[in-house]
Design a protein around this motif. Structure first.
Motif, PDB file in Angstrom:
ATOM      1  N   GLN A 138      33.256  34.168  42.013  1.00  0.00           N
ATOM      2  CA  GLN A 138      32.712  32.823  42.166  1.00  0.00           C
ATOM      3  C   GLN A 138      32.903  32.325  43.592  1.00  0.00           C
ATOM      4  O   GLN A 138      32.009  31.685  44.161  1.00  0.00           O
ATOM      5  CB  GLN A 138      33.399  31.878  41.169  1.00  0.00           C
TER       6      GLN A 138
ATOM      7  N   SER B 134      43.827  40.230  31.002  1.00  0.00           N
ATOM      8  CA  SER B 134      43.136  38.944  30.933  1.00  0.00           C
ATOM      9  C   SER B 134      43.292  38.178  32.238  1.00  0.00           C
ATOM     10  O   SER B 134      42.319  37.608  32.760  1.00  0.00           O
ATOM     11  CB  SER B 134      43.695  38.124  29.765  1.00  0.00           C
ATOM     12  N   GLU B 135      44.508  38.171  32.797  1.00  0.00           N
ATOM     13  CA  GLU B 135      44.720  37.494  34.074  1.00  0.00           C
ATOM     14  C   GLU B 135      43.936  38.165  35.191  1.00  0.00           C
ATOM     15  O   GLU B 135      43.401  37.488  36.077  1.00  0.00           O
ATOM     16  CB  GLU B 135      46.216  37.482  34.399  1.00  0.00           C
TER      17      GLU B 135
ATOM     18  N   ARG C 138      41.093  39.820  34.845  1.00  0.00           N
ATOM     19  CA  ARG C 138      39.683  39.437  34.688  1.00  0.00           C
ATOM     20  C   ARG C 138      39.437  38.028  35.207  1.00  0.00           C
ATOM     21  O   ARG C 138      38.408  37.762  35.850  1.00  0.00           O
ATOM     22  CB  ARG C 138      39.277  39.544  33.219  1.00  0.00           C
ATOM     23  N   GLN C 139      40.351  37.116  34.944  1.00  0.00           N
ATOM     24  CA  GLN C 139      40.192  35.756  35.427  1.00  0.00           C
ATOM     25  C   GLN C 139      40.220  35.706  36.944  1.00  0.00           C
ATOM     26  O   GLN C 139      39.428  34.984  37.569  1.00  0.00           O
ATOM     27  CB  GLN C 139      41.294  34.872  34.839  1.00  0.00           C
ATOM     28  N   ARG C 140      41.159  36.480  37.561  1.00  0.00           N
ATOM     29  CA  ARG C 140      41.198  36.508  39.029  1.00  0.00           C
ATOM     30  C   ARG C 140      39.923  37.106  39.609  1.00  0.00           C
ATOM     31  O   ARG C 140      39.411  36.635  40.631  1.00  0.00           O
ATOM     32  CB  ARG C 140      42.415  37.312  39.493  1.00  0.00           C
TER      33      ARG C 140
ATOM     34  N   ARG D 184      36.893  37.100  38.197  1.00  0.00           N
ATOM     35  CA  ARG D 184      35.811  36.126  38.060  1.00  0.00           C
ATOM     36  C   ARG D 184      35.932  35.026  39.106  1.00  0.00           C
ATOM     37  O   ARG D 184      34.926  34.588  39.687  1.00  0.00           O
ATOM     38  CB  ARG D 184      35.824  35.520  36.651  1.00  0.00           C
ATOM     39  N   ALA D 185      37.173  34.572  39.358  1.00  0.00           N
ATOM     40  CA  ALA D 185      37.369  33.534  40.371  1.00  0.00           C
ATOM     41  C   ALA D 185      36.980  34.048  41.757  1.00  0.00           C
ATOM     42  O   ALA D 185      36.365  33.319  42.551  1.00  0.00           O
ATOM     43  CB  ALA D 185      38.823  33.067  40.366  1.00  0.00           C
TER      44      ALA D 185
END
Length: 391
Positions: free
Chosen positions: A182, A171-172, A174-176, A178-179
């Motif tokens: 972006q 999960s972390e 995936r968040q990194r 996506r960031a």
């Protein structure tokens, strides 16, 4: 020899302190042991006795600090359980607390202590109680079974913990990711906005300086155009930077530009530009619309930078059934310096925009041999995208 602090026992395998569980399991064990033993003793017509119940409750409550002092806790629980059985009380569920204490102690790395304490307790019970061979074998089977169940429980708990940790890590990650995506998108937007408007401002500033003495009115017009371009650049930069704020904190003050502003873009290109629309104009998905606008913007910027004075541009927007085709050509009429073909982050950024939508972009000399340059992008329009744009 130095003695380590008991608090070191609560460190996680990664070296970080962990939050200690509450006394809920200890209270539950303190209730389950006497109640379960009383039920089993009733079936066997055996007497637990007041002291037996006290020892069962005590061994359960002793688990309250098992994570803080796993070694001491395990020895206290084993001692209380051994005293219970030396009083010749019924077995029942009296081994529940020792199994929990053993699991915590082994997880903390005290496996040999658990083995030694278990073997010593069993030997003490056999010697003090004068158990028969059958009783000794039955007790040994019970202790071995409890140890096996404890080992299985430790393995299952470890797998569950590892699974949760892996899910958290994914999960972390995936968040990194996506960031990072972006940030790359924002960087591309800022490159396009600043590259277009700053090159336009630079060109018009040069014109203004050249005409300031000979034709003040034309110089004033160039300065007005610079003011308008700089204001537009600020608005677009603000709209891009607003995406850095969490939802609800700041909303973009202007919508992301699309092909509906193509005429405005070409009129402001500071070089003769002709627009050709091939096909029937129809609504486009937001991502495709924005990418097409930025590709045209960057293509015109490259013509101003590299084609030299006297160049003219042609922008062609082709609406196909399953794709949008964008072409930006210069006619080769500019005074191009040798080796001045467009290169650098501009074309790379345009190519990445197209690739992100499943399309492709090519850039190279115009096929008609005029000496000009052509940028051609094909942006797919899937059925789902088309439905989304028209809904």
């Amino acid at each position: 020899m130095s003695r380590s602090s008991p608090e070191a026992d609560v460190a996680s395998p990664g070296g970080r302190p962990t939050s200690r569980p509450g006394p809920g399991l200890a209270v539950l064990t303190a209730l389950a042991q006497p109640v379960g033993t009383a039920i089993i003793a009733g079936w066997q017509d055996a007497d637990v006795g007041i002291i037996g119940y006290v020892l069962l409750v005590f061994s359960g409550l002793a688990l309250a600090d098992r994570h803080r002092f796993p070694r001491r806790n395990f020895l206290i629980v084993v001692a209380a359980t051994l005293a219970y059985h030396l009083l010749d009380r019924p077995v029942g569920v009296s081994l529940l607390a020792p199994m929990i204490g053993a699991a915590v102690a082994m997880a903390a790395g005290h496996r040999w202590l658990v083995a030694a304490a278990s073997a010593g307790s069993y030997a003490t019970w056999v010697l003090v109680s004068s158990a028969t061979l059958n009783q000794a074998l039955a007790a040994l089977a019970l202790v071995a079974g409890a140890g096996l169940v404890t080992e299985i429980g430790i393995l299952v708990a470890a797998e569950v913990h590892n699974g949760i940790a892996e899910q958290r890590r994914l999960s972390e990650e995936r968040q990194r990711r996506r960031a990072s995506e972006q940030r790359l998108l924002i960087a591309a937007e800022l490159h396009d906005v600043l590259g277009h408007h700053l090159s336009l401002i630079n060109m018009r500033a040069g014109v203004g300086l050249h005409l300031m003495d000979r034709d003040p009115e034309q110089a004033r017009a160039a300065l007005d155009a610079i003011a308008q371009s700089s204001a537009e650049a600020l608005r677009e930069v603000q709209a891009v930077l607003n995406t850095l704020y969490p939802a609800g904190e700041a909303a973009p003050r202007a919508p992301a530009p699309g092909l509906d502003r193509l005429a405005e873009l070409t009129d402001d290109a500071a070089l003769p530009t002709r627009t050709v629309i091939d096909g029937t104009v129809r609504p486009l998905p937001a991502a495709v619309d924005r990418a097409a606008y930025r590709i045209v913007q960057e293509g015109l910027t490259n013509i101003r930078r590299h084609a030299g004075t006297g160049a003219a541009a042609t922008v062609t927007i082709g609406y196909r059934q399953d794709a949008l085709v964008v072409e930006v050509d210069d006619d080769g009429g500019g005074v191009r310096q040798p080796g001045s073909a467009p290169a650098g982050n501009g074309i790379t950024g345009m190519r990445e925009r197209a690739a992100a939508l499943g399309g492709e972009l090519t850039a190279g000399p115009a096929p008609d041999g005029s000496g000009g340059w052509r940028v051609r992008a094909t942006l797919p329009l899937g059925r789902d995208q088309t439905r989304e744009a028209t809904s």
